[in-house]
Design a protein around this motif. Structure first.
Motif, PDB file in Angstrom:
ATOM      1  N   HIS A  33      -3.981   7.523   6.347  1.00 27.43           N
ATOM      2  CA  HIS A  33      -4.511   7.302   4.998  1.00 27.43           C
ATOM      3  C   HIS A  33      -3.454   6.655   4.106  1.00 27.43           C
ATOM      4  CE1 HIS A  33      -8.222   9.696   5.335  1.00 27.43           C
ATOM      5  NE2 HIS A  33      -7.526  10.417   6.205  1.00 27.43           N
ATOM      6  N   CYS A  34      -3.869   5.626   3.396  1.00 27.69           N
ATOM      7  CA  CYS A  34      -3.034   4.952   2.403  1.00 27.69           C
ATOM      8  C   CYS A  34      -3.910   4.603   1.219  1.00 27.69           C
ATOM      9  CB  CYS A  34      -2.418   3.678   2.981  1.00 27.69           C
ATOM     10  SG  CYS A  34      -1.268   3.954   4.332  1.00 27.69           S
ATOM     11  N   CYS A  35      -3.300   4.143   0.157  1.00 27.35           N
ATOM     12  CA  CYS A  35      -4.062   3.690  -1.002  1.00 27.35           C
ATOM     13  C   CYS A  35      -3.314   2.538  -1.656  1.00 27.35           C
ATOM     14  CB  CYS A  35      -4.295   4.825  -1.989  1.00 27.35           C
ATOM     15  SG  CYS A  35      -2.803   5.522  -2.733  1.00 27.35           S
ATOM     16  N   LEU A  36      -4.002   1.874  -2.537  1.00 25.28           N
ATOM     17  CA  LEU A  36      -3.365   0.835  -3.343  1.00 25.28           C
ATOM     18  C   LEU A  36      -2.576   1.514  -4.454  1.00 25.28           C
ATOM     19  CD1 LEU A  36      -6.401  -1.593  -3.613  1.00 25.28           C
ATOM     20  CD2 LEU A  36      -4.357  -1.891  -2.194  1.00 25.28           C
ATOM     21  N   PRO A  37      -1.531   0.866  -4.958  1.00 28.70           N
ATOM     22  CA  PRO A  37      -0.742   1.476  -6.039  1.00 28.70           C
ATOM     23  C   PRO A  37      -1.586   1.929  -7.233  1.00 28.70           C
ATOM     24  CG  PRO A  37       0.441  -0.389  -5.156  1.00 28.70           C
ATOM     25  CD  PRO A  37      -0.932  -0.403  -4.513  1.00 28.70           C
ATOM     26  N   LYS A  38      -2.614   1.169  -7.575  1.00 32.04           N
ATOM     27  CA  LYS A  38      -3.454   1.529  -8.725  1.00 32.04           C
ATOM     28  C   LYS A  38      -4.328   2.756  -8.451  1.00 32.04           C
ATOM     29  CE  LYS A  38      -7.200  -1.656  -7.605  1.00 32.04           C
ATOM     30  NZ  LYS A  38      -7.931  -2.838  -8.038  1.00 32.04           N
ATOM     31  N   GLN A  39      -4.419   3.190  -7.195  1.00 30.23           N
ATOM     32  CA  GLN A  39      -5.239   4.345  -6.841  1.00 30.23           C
ATOM     33  C   GLN A  39      -4.428   5.646  -6.728  1.00 30.23           C
ATOM     34  OE1 GLN A  39      -6.612   2.438  -3.213  1.00 30.23           O
ATOM     35  NE2 GLN A  39      -8.720   2.474  -4.002  1.00 30.23           N
ATOM     36  N   VAL A  40      -3.118   5.579  -6.854  1.00 22.90           N
ATOM     37  CA  VAL A  40      -2.252   6.733  -6.614  1.00 22.90           C
ATOM     38  C   VAL A  40      -2.622   7.922  -7.500  1.00 22.90           C
ATOM     39  CG1 VAL A  40       0.113   7.594  -6.846  1.00 22.90           C
ATOM     40  CG2 VAL A  40      -0.315   5.463  -5.622  1.00 22.90           C
ATOM     41  N   ASP A  41      -2.818   7.719  -8.794  1.00 23.16           N
ATOM     42  CA  ASP A  41      -3.125   8.840  -9.687  1.00 23.16           C
ATOM     43  C   ASP A  41      -4.409   9.554  -9.260  1.00 23.16           C
ATOM     44  OD1 ASP A  41      -0.854   8.451 -11.221  1.00 23.16           O
ATOM     45  OD2 ASP A  41      -1.899   7.244 -12.739  1.00 23.16           O
ATOM     46  N   GLU A  42      -5.420   8.803  -8.911  1.00 23.61           N
ATOM     47  CA  GLU A  42      -6.693   9.397  -8.493  1.00 23.61           C
ATOM     48  C   GLU A  42      -6.550  10.131  -7.157  1.00 23.61           C
ATOM     49  OE1 GLU A  42     -10.640  10.294  -9.361  1.00 23.61           O
ATOM     50  OE2 GLU A  42      -9.203   9.239 -10.606  1.00 23.61           O
ATOM     51  N   VAL A  43      -5.804   9.553  -6.231  1.00 26.74           N
ATOM     52  CA  VAL A  43      -5.562  10.204  -4.939  1.00 26.74           C
ATOM     53  C   VAL A  43      -4.805  11.511  -5.141  1.00 26.74           C
ATOM     54  CG1 VAL A  43      -4.319   9.984  -2.745  1.00 26.74           C
ATOM     55  CG2 VAL A  43      -5.714   8.091  -3.577  1.00 26.74           C
ATOM     56  N   LEU A  44      -3.792  11.495  -5.982  1.00 26.72           N
ATOM     57  CA  LEU A  44      -3.047  12.726  -6.276  1.00 26.72           C
ATOM     58  C   LEU A  44      -3.968  13.799  -6.850  1.00 26.72           C
ATOM     59  CD1 LEU A  44       0.238  11.289  -7.780  1.00 26.72           C
ATOM     60  CD2 LEU A  44      -0.013  12.473  -5.585  1.00 26.72           C
ATOM     61  N   LYS A  45      -4.812  13.415  -7.766  1.00 28.06           N
ATOM     62  CA  LYS A  45      -5.728  14.366  -8.408  1.00 28.06           C
ATOM     63  C   LYS A  45      -6.724  14.939  -7.400  1.00 28.06           C
ATOM     64  CE  LYS A  45      -9.216  13.175 -11.080  1.00 28.06           C
ATOM     65  NZ  LYS A  45      -9.963  12.565 -12.159  1.00 28.06           N
ATOM     66  N   ILE A  58       0.862  -1.171   0.000  1.00 24.01           N
ATOM     67  CA  ILE A  58       0.000   0.000   0.000  1.00 24.01           C
ATOM     68  C   ILE A  58       0.906   1.231   0.000  1.00 24.01           C
ATOM     69  CG2 ILE A  58      -2.014  -1.088   1.060  1.00 24.01           C
ATOM     70  CD1 ILE A  58      -1.102   0.038   3.765  1.00 24.01           C
ATOM     71  N   ILE A  59       0.344   2.371  -0.384  1.00 24.24           N
ATOM     72  CA  ILE A  59       1.117   3.602  -0.531  1.00 24.24           C
ATOM     73  C   ILE A  59       0.579   4.672   0.423  1.00 24.24           C
ATOM     74  CG2 ILE A  59       1.857   5.408  -2.139  1.00 24.24           C
ATOM     75  CD1 ILE A  59       2.830   2.599  -2.933  1.00 24.24           C
ATOM     76  N   HIS A  60       1.493   5.329   1.118  1.00 20.65           N
ATOM     77  CA  HIS A  60       1.155   6.507   1.919  1.00 20.65           C
ATOM     78  C   HIS A  60       1.875   7.686   1.285  1.00 20.65           C
ATOM     79  CE1 HIS A  60       0.315   9.138   5.251  1.00 20.65           C
ATOM     80  NE2 HIS A  60       1.598   9.330   5.487  1.00 20.65           N
ATOM     81  N   GLY A  88      -1.635  20.456  -7.148  1.00 16.97           N
ATOM     82  CA  GLY A  88      -0.817  21.646  -6.943  1.00 16.97           C
ATOM     83  C   GLY A  88       0.257  21.515  -5.879  1.00 16.97           C
ATOM     84  N   ARG A  89       0.287  20.396  -5.191  1.00 19.49           N
ATOM     85  CA  ARG A  89       1.295  20.205  -4.143  1.00 19.49           C
ATOM     86  C   ARG A  89       2.580  19.679  -4.771  1.00 19.49           C
ATOM     87  NH1 ARG A  89      -1.274  18.231   0.802  1.00 19.49           N
ATOM     88  NH2 ARG A  89       0.826  18.043   1.623  1.00 19.49           N
ATOM     89  N   GLU A  90       3.698  20.163  -4.273  1.00 20.33           N
ATOM     90  CA  GLU A  90       5.004  19.709  -4.749  1.00 20.33           C
ATOM     91  C   GLU A  90       5.735  19.003  -3.621  1.00 20.33           C
ATOM     92  OE1 GLU A  90       6.975  23.214  -6.130  1.00 20.33           O
ATOM     93  OE2 GLU A  90       5.931  23.166  -8.047  1.00 20.33           O
ATOM     94  N   TYR A  91       6.808  18.350  -3.956  1.00 14.60           N
ATOM     95  CA  TYR A  91       7.707  17.728  -2.989  1.00 14.60           C
ATOM     96  C   TYR A  91       6.972  16.716  -2.115  1.00 14.60           C
ATOM     97  CZ  TYR A  91      10.209  21.803  -4.577  1.00 14.60           C
ATOM     98  OH  TYR A  91      10.770  22.770  -5.372  1.00 14.60           O
ATOM     99  N   LEU A  92       6.430  15.722  -2.761  1.00 13.59           N
ATOM    100  CA  LEU A  92       5.736  14.649  -2.068  1.00 13.59           C
ATOM    101  C   LEU A  92       6.638  13.424  -1.999  1.00 13.59           C
ATOM    102  CD1 LEU A  92       2.257  14.995  -3.803  1.00 13.59           C
ATOM    103  CD2 LEU A  92       2.895  15.796  -1.510  1.00 13.59           C
ATOM    104  N   THR A  93       6.472  12.661  -0.941  1.00 17.45           N
ATOM    105  CA  THR A  93       7.180  11.398  -0.774  1.00 17.45           C
ATOM    106  C   THR A  93       6.142  10.276  -0.784  1.00 17.45           C
ATOM    107  OG1 THR A  93       8.948  12.418   0.504  1.00 17.45           O
ATOM    108  CG2 THR A  93       8.650  10.050   0.789  1.00 17.45           C
ATOM    109  N   PHE A  94       6.443   9.218  -1.511  1.00 17.53           N
ATOM    110  CA  PHE A  94       5.554   8.067  -1.612  1.00 17.53           C
ATOM    111  C   PHE A  94       6.189   6.924  -0.820  1.00 17.53           C
ATOM    112  CE2 PHE A  94       4.867  10.821  -5.107  1.00 17.53           C
ATOM    113  CZ  PHE A  94       3.540  10.699  -5.473  1.00 17.53           C
ATOM    114  N   LEU A  95       5.523   6.525   0.232  1.00 17.55           N
ATOM    115  CA  LEU A  95       6.034   5.446   1.068  1.00 17.55           C
ATOM    116  C   LEU A  95       5.354   4.144   0.681  1.00 17.55           C
ATOM    117  CD1 LEU A  95       5.884   7.256   4.518  1.00 17.55           C
ATOM    118  CD2 LEU A  95       7.827   7.097   2.965  1.00 17.55           C
TER     119      LEU A  95
END
Length: 72
Positions: free
Chosen positions: A33-45, A3-5, A50-57
């Motif tokens: 909050h976390c998501c599945l890898p396939k959900q990352v694009d939707e979560v980002l959107k 899962i991705i945080h 507009g947020r920069e400098y994100l870390t994906f765990l």
């Protein structure tokens, strides 16, 4: 399972040496909050536009000591 945080990089830098990570919502909402890898694009959107400098765990769920729960 992986899962991705997603967290802003400054927050991660402040916390990465700790033995426990509380995220930005554990105390206020009772979970991180976390998501599945396939959900990352939707979560980002939806939550990080507009947020920069994100870390994906990447979190291996087999290594969690806390309960994992999925929302609809």
């Amino acid at each position: 399972m992986i899962i991705i945080h997603i967290v802003d990089s400054d927050t991660w830098e402040e916390n990465k040496g700790s033995t426990q990570y509380y995220g930005d919502t554990l105390k206020s909402q009772g979970f991180i909050h976390c998501c599945l890898p396939k959900q990352v694009d939707e979560v980002l959107k939806n939550w990080f536009t507009g947020r920069e400098y994100l870390t994906f765990l990447e979190i291996e769920t087999n290594e969690l000591s806390s309960r994992l729960e999925f929302e609809n």
